[in-house]
Design a protein around this motif. Sequence first.
Motif, PDB file in Angstrom:
ATOM      1  N   SER A  18       0.867  -1.172   0.000  1.00 53.17           N
ATOM      2  CA  SER A  18       0.000   0.000   0.000  1.00 53.17           C
ATOM      3  C   SER A  18       0.910   1.229   0.000  1.00 53.17           C
ATOM      4  O   SER A  18       1.383   1.665   1.052  1.00 53.17           O
ATOM      5  N   GLY A  19       1.208   1.741  -1.188  1.00 55.25           N
ATOM      6  CA  GLY A  19       2.133   2.871  -1.295  1.00 55.25           C
ATOM      7  C   GLY A  19       3.534   2.450  -0.888  1.00 55.25           C
ATOM      8  O   GLY A  19       4.106   1.526  -1.450  1.00 55.25           O
ATOM      9  N   ASP A  20       4.059   3.105   0.154  1.00 53.07           N
ATOM     10  CA  ASP A  20       5.415   2.808   0.615  1.00 53.07           C
ATOM     11  C   ASP A  20       5.428   1.903   1.848  1.00 53.07           C
ATOM     12  O   ASP A  20       6.431   1.804   2.540  1.00 53.07           O
ATOM     13  N   LEU A  21       4.301   1.230   2.104  1.00 50.62           N
ATOM     14  CA  LEU A  21       4.174   0.343   3.264  1.00 50.62           C
ATOM     15  C   LEU A  21       3.690  -1.037   2.837  1.00 50.62           C
ATOM     16  O   LEU A  21       3.051  -1.183   1.802  1.00 50.62           O
ATOM     17  N   LEU A  22       3.975  -2.013   3.670  1.00 54.33           N
ATOM     18  CA  LEU A  22       3.297  -3.301   3.562  1.00 54.33           C
ATOM     19  C   LEU A  22       2.123  -3.226   4.511  1.00 54.33           C
ATOM     20  O   LEU A  22       2.278  -2.835   5.674  1.00 54.33           O
ATOM     21  N   LEU A  23       0.942  -3.568   4.037  1.00 56.15           N
ATOM     22  CA  LEU A  23      -0.273  -3.485   4.834  1.00 56.15           C
ATOM     23  C   LEU A  23      -0.812  -4.880   5.106  1.00 56.15           C
ATOM     24  O   LEU A  23      -0.990  -5.673   4.172  1.00 56.15           O
ATOM     25  N   VAL A  24      -1.048  -5.160   6.389  1.00 51.19           N
ATOM     26  CA  VAL A  24      -1.620  -6.438   6.809  1.00 51.19           C
ATOM     27  C   VAL A  24      -2.954  -6.128   7.487  1.00 51.19           C
ATOM     28  O   VAL A  24      -2.985  -5.406   8.483  1.00 51.19           O
ATOM     29  N   GLU A  25      -4.037  -6.652   6.937  1.00 49.79           N
ATOM     30  CA  GLU A  25      -5.357  -6.481   7.547  1.00 49.79           C
ATOM     31  C   GLU A  25      -5.855  -7.845   8.007  1.00 49.79           C
ATOM     32  O   GLU A  25      -5.876  -8.798   7.225  1.00 49.79           O
ATOM     33  N   VAL A  26      -6.219  -7.908   9.277  1.00 53.28           N
ATOM     34  CA  VAL A  26      -6.673  -9.160   9.883  1.00 53.28           C
ATOM     35  C   VAL A  26      -8.071  -8.954  10.451  1.00 53.28           C
ATOM     36  O   VAL A  26      -8.316  -7.973  11.164  1.00 53.28           O
ATOM     37  N   GLN A  27      -8.957  -9.891  10.147  1.00 53.71           N
ATOM     38  CA  GLN A  27     -10.312  -9.875  10.715  1.00 53.71           C
ATOM     39  C   GLN A  27     -10.587 -11.240  11.321  1.00 53.71           C
ATOM     40  O   GLN A  27     -10.087 -12.261  10.835  1.00 53.71           O
ATOM     41  N   GLY A  28     -11.391 -11.266  12.367  1.00 54.55           N
ATOM     42  CA  GLY A  28     -11.731 -12.525  13.004  1.00 54.55           C
ATOM     43  C   GLY A  28     -10.669 -12.953  13.995  1.00 54.55           C
ATOM     44  O   GLY A  28      -9.832 -12.159  14.421  1.00 54.55           O
ATOM     45  N   GLU A  29     -10.674 -14.224  14.341  1.00 52.42           N
ATOM     46  CA  GLU A  29      -9.741 -14.741  15.334  1.00 52.42           C
ATOM     47  C   GLU A  29      -8.564 -15.424  14.649  1.00 52.42           C
ATOM     48  O   GLU A  29      -8.743 -16.342  13.864  1.00 52.42           O
ATOM     49  N   MET A  30      -7.369 -14.963  14.963  1.00 51.63           N
ATOM     50  CA  MET A  30      -6.147 -15.503  14.373  1.00 51.63           C
ATOM     51  C   MET A  30      -5.929 -16.935  14.837  1.00 51.63           C
ATOM     52  O   MET A  30      -6.223 -17.280  15.974  1.00 51.63           O
ATOM     53  N   ASN A  31      -5.407 -17.761  13.920  1.00 51.87           N
ATOM     54  CA  ASN A  31      -5.006 -19.121  14.300  1.00 51.87           C
ATOM     55  C   ASN A  31      -3.603 -19.365  13.742  1.00 51.87           C
ATOM     56  O   ASN A  31      -3.041 -18.515  13.052  1.00 51.87           O
TER      57      ASN A  31
END
Length: 126
Positions: A18-31
């Motif tokens: 995302s532009g000059d960044l790495l974007l991590v979007e997380v929804q819900g419960e991580m496993n």
Amino acid sequence: MMTDPGAALPPQLDVRVSGDLLLVEVQGEMNEAVLRACQLRVVELAHATGLRRVLYDARAMIAPGANIALMQQKLDDQLGGMKLRRAIVVPGAKLAYLARIAFFEGEDRVFYDDLDAAKAWLREGA
């Protein structure tokens, strides 16, 4: 069919540039499987793009067990010499606490519900 409003949501993950960044979007419960996939994708994108600033948007994430935070530490041990500058945006104290456990080394930082502040911090000194 009615669903249990207290039931955990299946995790959803989006990792992208995302532009000059790495974007991590997380929804819900991580496993564990999703966490491994997330780390792999971040590392792949970091190698491919040269970007080392990562914004984790966890505002829609359900706080997982402490084992997930500890697993993130182990995954980070496998980064070798790669240094990432990470900002983790969380909705509240419980997830902030787990994020501090997960990302306890380096200069990673947790932000409460403020994407703009997280982006500005990531870009400091860039």
